[in-house]
Design an enzyme around this catalytic site. Structure first.
Site, mmCIF file in Angstrom:
data_model
loop_
_atom_site.group_PDB
_atom_site.id
_atom_site.type_symbol
_atom_site.label_atom_id
_atom_site.label_comp_id
_atom_site.label_asym_id
_atom_site.label_seq_id
_atom_site.Cartn_x
_atom_site.Cartn_y
_atom_site.Cartn_z
ATOM 1 N N SER A 149 -16.443 -7.362 13.681
ATOM 2 C CA SER A 149 -16.657 -8.138 12.455
ATOM 3 C C SER A 149 -16.545 -7.243 11.237
ATOM 4 O O SER A 149 -16.898 -6.051 11.276
ATOM 5 C CB SER A 149 -18.062 -8.747 12.518
ATOM 6 O OG SER A 149 -18.444 -9.261 11.266
ATOM 7 N N TYR A 174 -27.876 -8.233 14.145
ATOM 8 C CA TYR A 174 -26.566 -8.738 14.606
ATOM 9 C C TYR A 174 -25.449 -7.776 14.205
ATOM 10 O O TYR A 174 -24.627 -7.354 15.035
ATOM 11 C CB TYR A 174 -26.276 -10.142 14.030
ATOM 12 C CG TYR A 174 -24.821 -10.513 14.191
ATOM 13 C CD1 TYR A 174 -24.320 -10.876 15.438
ATOM 14 C CD2 TYR A 174 -23.919 -10.444 13.115
ATOM 15 C CE1 TYR A 174 -22.964 -11.172 15.607
ATOM 16 C CE2 TYR A 174 -22.573 -10.727 13.275
ATOM 17 C CZ TYR A 174 -22.103 -11.096 14.519
ATOM 18 O OH TYR A 174 -20.769 -11.373 14.689
ATOM 19 N N LYS A 178 -22.647 -5.146 16.481
ATOM 20 C CA LYS A 178 -21.182 -4.987 16.388
ATOM 21 C C LYS A 178 -20.839 -3.509 16.240
ATOM 22 O O LYS A 178 -19.926 -2.996 16.883
ATOM 23 C CB LYS A 178 -20.627 -5.789 15.203
ATOM 24 C CG LYS A 178 -20.687 -7.291 15.401
ATOM 25 C CD LYS A 178 -19.820 -7.733 16.560
ATOM 26 C CE LYS A 178 -20.138 -9.126 17.032
ATOM 27 N NZ LYS A 178 -19.549 -9.502 18.301
HETATM 28 P P1 NAD Z 1 -19.687 -18.929 19.387
HETATM 29 O O1 NAD Z 1 -21.176 -18.878 19.430
HETATM 30 O O2 NAD Z 1 -19.047 -20.208 19.040
HETATM 31 O O3 NAD Z 1 -19.092 -18.438 20.781
HETATM 32 C C1 NAD Z 1 -19.733 -17.468 21.579
HETATM 33 C C2 NAD Z 1 -19.856 -18.024 22.977
HETATM 34 O O4 NAD Z 1 -20.470 -17.040 23.810
HETATM 35 C C3 NAD Z 1 -20.711 -19.277 23.062
HETATM 36 O O5 NAD Z 1 -19.978 -20.294 23.721
HETATM 37 C C4 NAD Z 1 -21.934 -18.852 23.876
HETATM 38 O O6 NAD Z 1 -22.413 -19.904 24.682
HETATM 39 C C5 NAD Z 1 -21.383 -17.685 24.681
HETATM 40 N N1 NAD Z 1 -22.362 -16.676 25.081
HETATM 41 C C6 NAD Z 1 -23.270 -16.026 24.286
HETATM 42 N N2 NAD Z 1 -23.977 -15.153 25.012
HETATM 43 C C7 NAD Z 1 -23.503 -15.212 26.285
HETATM 44 C C8 NAD Z 1 -23.820 -14.548 27.494
HETATM 45 N N3 NAD Z 1 -24.798 -13.636 27.551
HETATM 46 N N4 NAD Z 1 -23.142 -14.858 28.617
HETATM 47 C C9 NAD Z 1 -22.158 -15.795 28.581
HETATM 48 N N5 NAD Z 1 -21.821 -16.459 27.475
HETATM 49 C C10 NAD Z 1 -22.484 -16.173 26.335
HETATM 50 O O7 NAD Z 1 -19.223 -17.757 18.408
HETATM 51 P P2 NAD Z 1 -17.797 -17.514 17.728
HETATM 52 O O8 NAD Z 1 -17.894 -17.851 16.297
HETATM 53 O O9 NAD Z 1 -16.727 -18.112 18.567
HETATM 54 O O10 NAD Z 1 -17.751 -15.926 17.810
HETATM 55 C C11 NAD Z 1 -17.096 -15.269 18.875
HETATM 56 C C12 NAD Z 1 -17.250 -13.775 18.691
HETATM 57 O O11 NAD Z 1 -16.706 -13.388 17.436
HETATM 58 C C13 NAD Z 1 -18.688 -13.277 18.694
HETATM 59 O O12 NAD Z 1 -18.721 -12.032 19.343
HETATM 60 C C14 NAD Z 1 -19.003 -13.122 17.227
HETATM 61 O O13 NAD Z 1 -20.004 -12.168 17.020
HETATM 62 C C15 NAD Z 1 -17.667 -12.654 16.699
HETATM 63 N N6 NAD Z 1 -17.472 -12.935 15.284
HETATM 64 C C16 NAD Z 1 -17.621 -14.197 14.819
HETATM 65 C C17 NAD Z 1 -17.459 -14.456 13.461
HETATM 66 C C18 NAD Z 1 -17.675 -15.836 12.922
HETATM 67 O O14 NAD Z 1 -17.894 -15.976 11.720
HETATM 68 N N7 NAD Z 1 -17.611 -16.886 13.715
HETATM 69 C C19 NAD Z 1 -17.107 -13.420 12.593
HETATM 70 C C20 NAD Z 1 -16.936 -12.138 13.107
HETATM 71 C C21 NAD Z 1 -17.119 -11.898 14.467
HETATM 72 C C1 WQD Z 2 -19.824 -17.023 2.816
HETATM 73 C C2 WQD Z 2 -20.187 -17.113 1.350
HETATM 74 C C3 WQD Z 2 -22.551 -17.146 0.931
HETATM 75 C C4 WQD Z 2 -23.457 -20.977 2.702
HETATM 76 C C5 WQD Z 2 -21.308 -14.291 7.936
HETATM 77 C C6 WQD Z 2 -21.872 -13.129 8.683
HETATM 78 C C7 WQD Z 2 -20.786 -12.180 9.061
HETATM 79 C C8 WQD Z 2 -19.659 -12.892 9.804
HETATM 80 C C9 WQD Z 2 -19.223 -14.138 9.114
HETATM 81 C C10 WQD Z 2 -19.967 -12.619 12.156
HETATM 82 C C11 WQD Z 2 -21.367 -16.198 0.977
HETATM 83 C C12 WQD Z 2 -21.914 -18.434 0.480
HETATM 84 C C13 WQD Z 2 -22.800 -19.852 2.266
HETATM 85 C C14 WQD Z 2 -23.955 -21.907 1.746
HETATM 86 C C15 WQD Z 2 -23.074 -20.532 -0.012
HETATM 87 N N1 WQD Z 2 -20.072 -13.307 11.093
HETATM 88 N N2 WQD Z 2 -22.621 -19.634 0.936
HETATM 89 N N3 WQD Z 2 -23.731 -21.646 0.429
HETATM 90 O O1 WQD Z 2 -22.203 -14.368 4.916
HETATM 91 O O2 WQD Z 2 -19.764 -13.845 4.503
HETATM 92 O O3 WQD Z 2 -20.639 -13.798 6.778
HETATM 93 O O4 WQD Z 2 -20.348 -14.945 8.772
HETATM 94 O O5 WQD Z 2 -19.701 -11.487 12.312
HETATM 95 O O6 WQD Z 2 -21.361 -11.192 9.844
HETATM 96 O O7 WQD Z 2 -22.815 -12.477 7.842
HETATM 97 O O8 WQD Z 2 -20.372 -15.966 5.662
HETATM 98 O O9 WQD Z 2 -20.056 -18.385 5.585
HETATM 99 O O10 WQD Z 2 -22.415 -17.479 5.604
HETATM 100 O O11 WQD Z 2 -21.023 -17.172 3.572
HETATM 101 O O12 WQD Z 2 -22.924 -20.318 -1.218
HETATM 102 O O13 WQD Z 2 -24.588 -22.904 2.080
HETATM 103 O O14 WQD Z 2 -20.630 -18.448 1.082
HETATM 104 O O15 WQD Z 2 -23.559 -16.765 0.045
HETATM 105 O O16 WQD Z 2 -21.120 -15.700 -0.307
HETATM 106 P P1 WQD Z 2 -20.812 -14.443 5.349
HETATM 107 P P2 WQD Z 2 -20.997 -17.325 5.175
#
Ligand code: NAD
Ligand code: WQD
Length: 364
Positions: A149, A174, A178
């Site tokens: 991330s 969290y 990462k």
């Molecule tokens: P998500 O929660 O939709 O998907 C994750 C899946 O993993 C879920 O279906 C959950 O049931 C499963 N899971 C969690 N722990 C588990 C375990 N111990 N064993 C088996 N299954 C398990 O999340 P996502 O948004 O699809 O994110 C996927 C990956 O990308 C994650 O590693 C997340 O940290 C990373 N990521 C997400 C974002 C984002 O904003 N969505 C941003 C950056 C990184």
């Molecule tokens: C985006 C912008 C908020 C909600 C998070 C995690 C990051 C990554 C992605 C996994 C920010 C603003 C939000 C609302 C708002 N995940 N906002 N009103 O914070 O950039 O990142 O998700 O790795 O680790 O921290 O994403 O979508 O929460 O926010 O104004 O109701 O929208 O303040 O500026 P963020 P977000």
């Protein structure tokens, strides 16, 4: 020549065909019923891979498999278990000896919850990766793509961020998982040169598959901007709070790099192929996955209104604790080295999120 190879050669090139199952490369997709994992399962199947999903359904549901099947015509193999349980991970790898690569999405991902329950986050996110890597070494599965991330950069001093931008101390448990998982992956590959890994640092993944058959399914009140926007538009939330308009940005609201989830999914197929075809330049590589464009919260709000014709009830409130001011990706390395570029524009992406929200709420 073997019979199956002859069969492949005599099929005319213009006929769209899938490989026979015995020729398809098997990929383990952990967290594959989740948001990004399900979109990646679709792109992998479209590219001719055989997908095996492992998920404990802690943040997703089995119906996601129906969506994947409707889009691709193929229902992926599914095994429900928790990756923190080593004996189950072992049993899995001995059951599927032909797996060639792992894409590891499974993790807990709610930043706020991680502050309240750090041990849950450290156990789930760290132990899952450690179990996978131990089994990959034991069972000879050489390739892994890991979901990292942009949170590892914190608030960078210089924008846009390249992969060489120094990582900062994490703002949350969290975020720290990462960072530590990247280190675990790096150190394990150094010690086991037969392993190869790619960490993909996602910026802000948003949107849904254009079919509206899969998308993001946040539990409870969404913390992220785009699901909050679509739920407000759908009438589930009264009002969107815009957190802060006093940042040093063009309109005062915070800036992020919103990347379409299908574009993101396609990058995983490219990363897996890079590893399978030994085109990686180092045992451990890192790529930023974003669009390269910074978008403010207010631009996202107005982009949504333009794309959908739906007016949003929003109010500007104070900053959210822990938020950074601005970040967006330098995508040069991914563009040049992976040959990957985000293709979908912001409005198209926000429209896809809205079509998905309408679909799950039964709005016509
Ligand atoms: P998500 O929660 O939709 O998907 C994750 C899946 O993993 C879920 O279906 C959950 O049931 C499963 N899971 C969690 N722990 C588990 C375990 N111990 N064993 C088996 N299954 C398990 O999340 P996502 O948004 O699809 O994110 C996927 C990956 O990308 C994650 O590693 C997340 O940290 C990373 N990521 C997400 C974002 C984002 O904003 N969505 C941003 C950056 C990184
Ligand atoms: C985006 C912008 C908020 C909600 C998070 C995690 C990051 C990554 C992605 C996994 C920010 C603003 C939000 C609302 C708002 N995940 N906002 N009103 O914070 O950039 O990142 O998700 O790795 O680790 O921290 O994403 O979508 O929460 O926010 O104004 O109701 O929208 O303040 O500026 P963020 P977000």
């Amino acid at each position: 020549m073997r019979w199956h190879l002859i069969a492949v050669h005599i099929i005319p090139k213009f006929v769209v065909q899938r490989n026979p199952v015995h020729l398809m490369k098997q990929i383990l997709v952990t967290g594959g019923t989740g948001y990004i994992g399900s979109h990646t399962a679709v792109e992998l199947q479209n590219a001719g891979f055989e997908v095996i999903i492992v998920d404990n359904l802690s943040n997703s549901s089995l119906e996601v498999l129906d969506g994947i099947e409707k889009i691709t015509g193929i229902r992926p193999e599914f095994e429900r278990f928790d990756l923190t349980e080593m004996h189950k991970v072992e049993t899995f790898f001995s059951k599927y000896p032909k797996i060639e690569a792992v894409i590891h999405f499974a993790a807990s991902k709610a930043v706020g919850e991680s502050v309240e329950k750090p041990l849950l986050y450290y156990r789930n996110n760290l132990v899952s990766l450690i179990n996978l890597l131990e089994c990959q070494i034991k069972y000879g599965v050489k390739n892994i793509v890991f979901s990292s991330s942009c949170t590892v950069y914190g608030q960078p001093e210089i924008l846009p961020v390249t992969e060489d931008t120094p990582r900062k101390d994490a703002e949350s448990p969290y975020g720290n998982t990462k960072r530590v998982n990247e280190d675990i992956l790096h150190d394990t590959i150094v010690a086991n040169p037969q392993l190869k890994g790619i960490a993909l640092r996602y910026f802000n993944p948003v949107g849904a598959h254009p079919s509206a058959l899969i998308g993001e399914l946040p539990l409870g009140i969404p913390a992220n901007l785009v699901p909050f926007i679509t739920q407000t538009a759908a009438g589930l939330r009264n009002e969107l709070k815009v957190f802060g308009n006093d940042y040093s940005t063009s309109d005062g609201s915070a800036v992020r790099d919103y990347i379409n989830v299908v574009d993101l999914a396609k990058a995983h197929v490219i990363a897996v192929n890079r590893l399978l075809e030994n085109r990686n330049k180092a045992g451990y590589e890192i790529f930023n996955l974003g669009t390269g464009n910074g978008v403010s919260v207010l631009e996202a709000v107005h982009g949504f209104e333009n794309a959908t014709g739906v007016k949003l009830n929003y109010k500007i409130v104070g900053r959210r604790a822990g938020d950074i001011e601005k970040i967006w990706a330098d995508t040069t390395f991914a563009n040049e080295e992976l040959g990957w570029k985000a293709e979908k524009g912001l409005e198209e992406t926000l429209l896809s999120a809205w079509l998905w929200e309408k679909k799950i709420r039964g709005i016509v």
